[in-house]
Design a protein around this motif. Structure first.
Motif, PDB file in Angstrom:
ATOM      1  N   GLU A 109       9.492  -1.063  -2.931  1.00  0.00           N
ATOM      2  CA  GLU A 109       8.994  -0.145  -1.901  1.00  0.00           C
ATOM      3  C   GLU A 109       7.795   0.645  -2.409  1.00  0.00           C
ATOM      4  OE1 GLU A 109      11.778   2.348   0.114  1.00  0.00           O
ATOM      5  OE2 GLU A 109      13.391   0.844   0.015  1.00  0.00           O
ATOM      6  N   ILE A 110       7.857   1.048  -3.676  1.00  0.00           N
ATOM      7  CA  ILE A 110       6.722   1.771  -4.273  1.00  0.00           C
ATOM      8  C   ILE A 110       5.467   0.916  -4.232  1.00  0.00           C
ATOM      9  CG2 ILE A 110       5.770   2.678  -6.432  1.00  0.00           C
ATOM     10  CD1 ILE A 110       8.544   3.704  -7.135  1.00  0.00           C
ATOM     11  N   LYS A 111       5.585  -0.342  -4.660  1.00  0.00           N
ATOM     12  CA  LYS A 111       4.425  -1.228  -4.680  1.00  0.00           C
ATOM     13  C   LYS A 111       3.851  -1.436  -3.277  1.00  0.00           C
ATOM     14  CE  LYS A 111       2.675  -5.649  -6.374  1.00  0.00           C
ATOM     15  NZ  LYS A 111       1.722  -5.726  -5.275  1.00  0.00           N
ATOM     16  N   THR A 112       4.728  -1.655  -2.326  1.00  0.00           N
ATOM     17  CA  THR A 112       4.272  -1.855  -0.950  1.00  0.00           C
ATOM     18  C   THR A 112       3.534  -0.628  -0.444  1.00  0.00           C
ATOM     19  OG1 THR A 112       6.098  -3.371  -0.470  1.00  0.00           O
ATOM     20  CG2 THR A 112       5.015  -2.331   1.412  1.00  0.00           C
ATOM     21  N   THR A 113       4.103   0.534  -0.704  1.00  0.00           N
ATOM     22  CA  THR A 113       3.491   1.786  -0.253  1.00  0.00           C
ATOM     23  C   THR A 113       2.144   2.015  -0.912  1.00  0.00           C
ATOM     24  OG1 THR A 113       5.680   2.773   0.103  1.00  0.00           O
ATOM     25  CG2 THR A 113       3.812   4.279  -0.061  1.00  0.00           C
ATOM     26  N   ILE A 114       2.077   1.814  -2.228  1.00  0.00           N
ATOM     27  CA  ILE A 114       0.825   2.010  -2.965  1.00  0.00           C
ATOM     28  C   ILE A 114      -0.250   1.062  -2.451  1.00  0.00           C
ATOM     29  CG2 ILE A 114      -0.297   1.877  -5.219  1.00  0.00           C
ATOM     30  CD1 ILE A 114       1.602   4.291  -4.818  1.00  0.00           C
ATOM     31  N   ASP A 115       0.107  -0.181  -2.261  1.00  0.00           N
ATOM     32  CA  ASP A 115      -0.862  -1.176  -1.776  1.00  0.00           C
ATOM     33  C   ASP A 115      -1.402  -0.804  -0.399  1.00  0.00           C
ATOM     34  OD1 ASP A 115      -0.574  -2.630  -4.074  1.00  0.00           O
ATOM     35  OD2 ASP A 115       0.772  -4.147  -3.218  1.00  0.00           O
ATOM     36  N   GLU A 116      -0.517  -0.336   0.481  1.00  0.00           N
ATOM     37  CA  GLU A 116      -0.938   0.028   1.829  1.00  0.00           C
ATOM     38  C   GLU A 116      -1.900   1.214   1.811  1.00  0.00           C
ATOM     39  OE1 GLU A 116       2.675   0.816   3.882  1.00  0.00           O
ATOM     40  OE2 GLU A 116       3.110  -1.313   4.315  1.00  0.00           O
ATOM     41  N   VAL A 117      -1.556   2.245   1.042  1.00  0.00           N
ATOM     42  CA  VAL A 117      -2.387   3.446   0.992  1.00  0.00           C
ATOM     43  C   VAL A 117      -3.703   3.157   0.272  1.00  0.00           C
ATOM     44  CG1 VAL A 117      -2.541   5.808   0.111  1.00  0.00           C
ATOM     45  CG2 VAL A 117      -0.424   5.004   1.163  1.00  0.00           C
ATOM     46  N   ALA A 118      -3.654   2.346  -0.787  1.00  0.00           N
ATOM     47  CA  ALA A 118      -4.871   1.978  -1.508  1.00  0.00           C
ATOM     48  C   ALA A 118      -5.840   1.246  -0.597  1.00  0.00           C
ATOM     49  CB  ALA A 118      -4.525   1.118  -2.723  1.00  0.00           C
ATOM     50  N   GLU A 119      -5.311   0.406   0.285  1.00  0.00           N
ATOM     51  CA  GLU A 119      -6.160  -0.319   1.224  1.00  0.00           C
ATOM     52  C   GLU A 119      -6.839   0.649   2.193  1.00  0.00           C
ATOM     53  OE1 GLU A 119      -8.070  -3.512   2.885  1.00  0.00           O
ATOM     54  OE2 GLU A 119      -6.781  -3.526   1.108  1.00  0.00           O
ATOM     55  N   VAL A 120      -6.075   1.623   2.675  1.00  0.00           N
ATOM     56  CA  VAL A 120      -6.621   2.622   3.602  1.00  0.00           C
ATOM     57  C   VAL A 120      -7.746   3.425   2.946  1.00  0.00           C
ATOM     58  CG1 VAL A 120      -6.093   4.763   4.840  1.00  0.00           C
ATOM     59  CG2 VAL A 120      -4.515   2.828   4.968  1.00  0.00           C
ATOM     60  N   LEU A 121      -7.578   3.760   1.675  1.00  0.00           N
ATOM     61  CA  LEU A 121      -8.528   4.613   0.970  1.00  0.00           C
ATOM     62  C   LEU A 121      -9.617   3.841   0.225  1.00  0.00           C
ATOM     63  CD1 LEU A 121      -6.021   7.236  -0.478  1.00  0.00           C
ATOM     64  CD2 LEU A 121      -7.664   7.604   1.362  1.00  0.00           C
ATOM     65  N   GLY A 122      -9.592   2.525   0.306  1.00  0.00           N
ATOM     66  CA  GLY A 122     -10.584   1.729  -0.412  1.00  0.00           C
ATOM     67  C   GLY A 122     -10.402   1.754  -1.906  1.00  0.00           C
ATOM     68  N   LEU A 123      -9.162   1.886  -2.359  1.00  0.00           N
ATOM     69  CA  LEU A 123      -8.883   1.986  -3.796  1.00  0.00           C
ATOM     70  C   LEU A 123      -8.307   0.703  -4.399  1.00  0.00           C
ATOM     71  CD1 LEU A 123      -7.288   5.565  -3.927  1.00  0.00           C
ATOM     72  CD2 LEU A 123      -9.506   4.883  -4.870  1.00  0.00           C
ATOM     73  N   THR A 124      -8.127  -0.326  -3.589  1.00  0.00           N
ATOM     74  CA  THR A 124      -7.501  -1.555  -4.073  1.00  0.00           C
ATOM     75  C   THR A 124      -8.181  -2.125  -5.323  1.00  0.00           C
ATOM     76  OG1 THR A 124      -6.740  -2.079  -1.837  1.00  0.00           O
ATOM     77  CG2 THR A 124      -6.770  -3.883  -3.430  1.00  0.00           C
ATOM     78  N   PRO A 125      -9.522  -2.145  -5.420  1.00  0.00           N
ATOM     79  CA  PRO A 125     -10.156  -2.698  -6.619  1.00  0.00           C
ATOM     80  C   PRO A 125      -9.988  -1.835  -7.869  1.00  0.00           C
ATOM     81  CG  PRO A 125     -11.696  -2.644  -4.759  1.00  0.00           C
ATOM     82  CD  PRO A 125     -10.528  -1.789  -4.404  1.00  0.00           C
ATOM     83  N   TYR A 126      -9.490  -0.625  -7.707  1.00  0.00           N
ATOM     84  CA  TYR A 126      -9.455   0.318  -8.833  1.00  0.00           C
ATOM     85  C   TYR A 126      -8.038   0.651  -9.310  1.00  0.00           C
ATOM     86  CZ  TYR A 126     -14.000   0.954  -6.641  1.00  0.00           C
ATOM     87  OH  TYR A 126     -15.229   0.730  -6.065  1.00  0.00           O
ATOM     88  N   LEU A 127      -7.047  -0.038  -8.809  1.00  0.00           N
ATOM     89  CA  LEU A 127      -5.651   0.326  -9.094  1.00  0.00           C
ATOM     90  C   LEU A 127      -5.312   0.283 -10.578  1.00  0.00           C
ATOM     91  CD1 LEU A 127      -3.749  -1.349  -6.113  1.00  0.00           C
ATOM     92  CD2 LEU A 127      -4.132   1.091  -6.514  1.00  0.00           C
ATOM     93  N   GLU A 128      -6.005  -0.549 -11.358  1.00  0.00           N
ATOM     94  CA  GLU A 128      -5.705  -0.661 -12.787  1.00  0.00           C
ATOM     95  C   GLU A 128      -6.581   0.248 -13.645  1.00  0.00           C
ATOM     96  OE1 GLU A 128      -3.060  -2.317 -13.786  1.00  0.00           O
ATOM     97  OE2 GLU A 128      -2.734  -2.814 -11.672  1.00  0.00           O
TER      98      GLU A 128
END
Length: 364
Positions: A109-128
Motif C-alpha cells: 500500500e505504501i508503494k502504491t500510494t507513493i507512486d501515485e503521489v509522485a506521479e501527481v507531483l512530477g517526482l517519479t524520476p527522482y524517487l531514488e
C-alpha cells in the motif's frame, strides 16, 4: 475532510500576549491564507492549529472536535514547512513514506500510494535521489508529497515558498493551486507575500500585531479595505495614501480638489486619508474622473506597463501606465486622472474606512 474553527484564541509567553483572542472559521475544502508582516502572529496561529504551540486560551476545533490538548500526531493534520524538513539520509521515496511506515501501513500500500503521489507531483524520476541532489522546487514537492500521502483532514503551509527564487515561486504557486483544486483538502497557508495571498486564497485573513484586521475574498479586500493597514498591505505596488480634508463633494489634497463618490459627501471639514490604487488612474481625461497634478520623479519600465514615481506635495505616489511599447511618451506626464468611484477614504485619526465595507471580519 474537515473544517477548522478558532474561537477567542489567545497565545501568551508569560506576561507577553502575542495573539489576542482571534476568531476564524475555515470551511471544509476551503483554502485560507493568513498574511501579514513578520511578527504579526500568523505563524504562531498556524502552529497552534498544528499542535506545535500550546493554546493559552480559547477553543480550537477540527472537524467539530476540540483539539486544544490533542497531540499533533493525533490531529490528522499535515504541515509543510519553509525549510522542507526532509531527512537528508533518505531518498525521495523513503522521505515520503516515513510517516506511513510509522503508522504500520502495509508495504504494498505504501508503494502504491507513493507512486501515485509522485506521479501527481512530477517526482517519479527522482524517487531514488536524496534531498541534496534535488533543486529547491523539487525538495518542496517532496515535502508536499510527504504531506499528501497521509491523506490528512487539513493541510497547513508555513511560508513554503519563501526559500525559492521568483520564477520557482510562481511555478509552485500554480502547482499548489492545481493540487488544491484536485485534492479539495481544507488548507491554511501562512505567508508574508501578498501576491501569494491574492493568487492562492479562497479567503484572505490579514493579521497585524496578533489580531485580525480583515477577512474576505482577495477582491473584496483589494476593492474594499477596512482600514489603511489592509489598503497598504494588499496590492503591488500598494495603495497610494494622501492626507486631505473633505469638501461637500470631494476632498482637498495638497491644495488640489478631487471629486469623490456620493457616500463621502456631506462631511466637509473632516480630516481624511484618500487611497488611490496605482492601477486605477488614467493618463487621459474621461467622464467621472478628476485631474491630479503631479511632479514626476522617474519612470520605471516593466515591459507592457511602467511605474510612474511622482509627488503631490509631501506625498510620494506610484501609478501604473501602459507603455504601448515605448516609454518616451511618459516622461512628460504632469497629471493623472482619478475616478471618483474608485478612490477610498479613511478617517485620518483611526485609519478606518469611513463607510461600512464588505468582506470585513474580526477587527483588531
Amino acid at each position: 475532510m474537515a473544517g477548522v474553527n478558532l474561537s477567542s484564541i489567545v497565545k501568551s509567553y508569560g506576561a507577553l500576549q502575542v495573539v489576542h483572542g482571534i476568531d476564524l472559521e475555515v470551511a471544509e475544502k476551503e483554502f485560507v491564507v493568513l498574511v501579514g508582516p513578520s511578527g504579526c502572529g500568523k505563524s504562531t496561529t498556524l502552529r497552534m492549529i498544528a499542535g506545535l504551540e500550546e493554546i493559552t486560551a480559547g477553543d480550537l476545533t477540527i472537524d467539530d472536535r476540540r483539539v486544544n490538548r490533542v497531540a499533533p500526531k493525533d490531529r490528522d493534520v499535515a504541515m509543510v514547512f519553509q525549510n522542507y524538513a526532509l531527512y537528508p539520509h533518505l531518498n525521495v521515496a523513503d522521505n515520503m513514506a516515513f510517516g506511513l511506515r510509522i503508522r504500520k501501513m502495509p508495504k504494498d500500500e505504501i508503494k502504491t500510494t507513493i507512486d501515485e503521489v509522485a506521479e501527481v507531483l512530477g517526482l517519479t524520476p527522482y524517487l531514488e535521489r536524496r534531498p541534496a541532489d534535488l533543486s529547491g522546487g523539487q525538495r518542496q514537492r517532496v515535502a508536499m508529497g510527504r504531506a499528501i500521502v497521509r491523506h490528512p483532514k487539513v493541510f497547513l503551509f508555513d511560508e513554503p515558498l519563501s526559500n525559492l527564487d521568483a520564477k520557482l515561486r510562481t511555478q509552485m504557486r500554480a502547482e499548489i493551486k492545481r493540487l488544491h483544486k484536485r485534492l479539495g483538502v481544507t488548507s491554511v497557508y501562512v505567508t508574508h507575500d501578498q501576491v501569494e495571498a491574492m493568487t492562492l486564497a479562497d479567503r484572505i485573513v490579514v493579521m497585524n500585531d496578533g489580531a485580525i484586521e480583515q477577512i474576505g475574498t482577495p477582491m473584496e479586500l483589494f476593492n474594499n479595505p477596512a482600514n489603511t493597514f489592509v489598503a497598504g498591505f494588499l496590492g503591488s505596488p500598494p495603495m497610494n495614501m494622501v492626507k486631505g480634508v473633505l469638501t461637500e463633494t470631494g476632498a482637498h489634497l495638497a491644495g488640489v480638489e478631487i471629486a469623490l463618490g456620493a457616500q463621502y459627501h456631506g462631511q466637509a471639514g473632516r480630516e481624511v486619508i484618500v487611497g488611490i490604487r496605482p492601477e486605477h488612474v488614467s493618463l487621459k481625461v474621461s467622464e467621472g474622473t478628476s485631474p491630479l497634478p503631479i511632479s514626476l520623479d522617474l519612470v520605471e519600465p516593466l515591459g507592457s506597463e511602467a511605474l510612474l514615481h511622482a509627488r503631490l506635495g509631501d506625498a510620494e505616489l506610484v501609478f501604473k501606465a501602459e507603455t504601448n511599447g515605448d516609454i518616451a511618451h511618459l516622461s512628460g506626464v504632469s497629471e493623472v486622472h482619478v475616478p471618483a468611484d474608485l478612490a477610498k477614504v479613511f478617517d485620518a485619526a483611526t485609519g478606518r474606512a469611513l463607510v461600512a465595507q464588505s468582506g470585513s471580519g474580526s477587527e483588531g
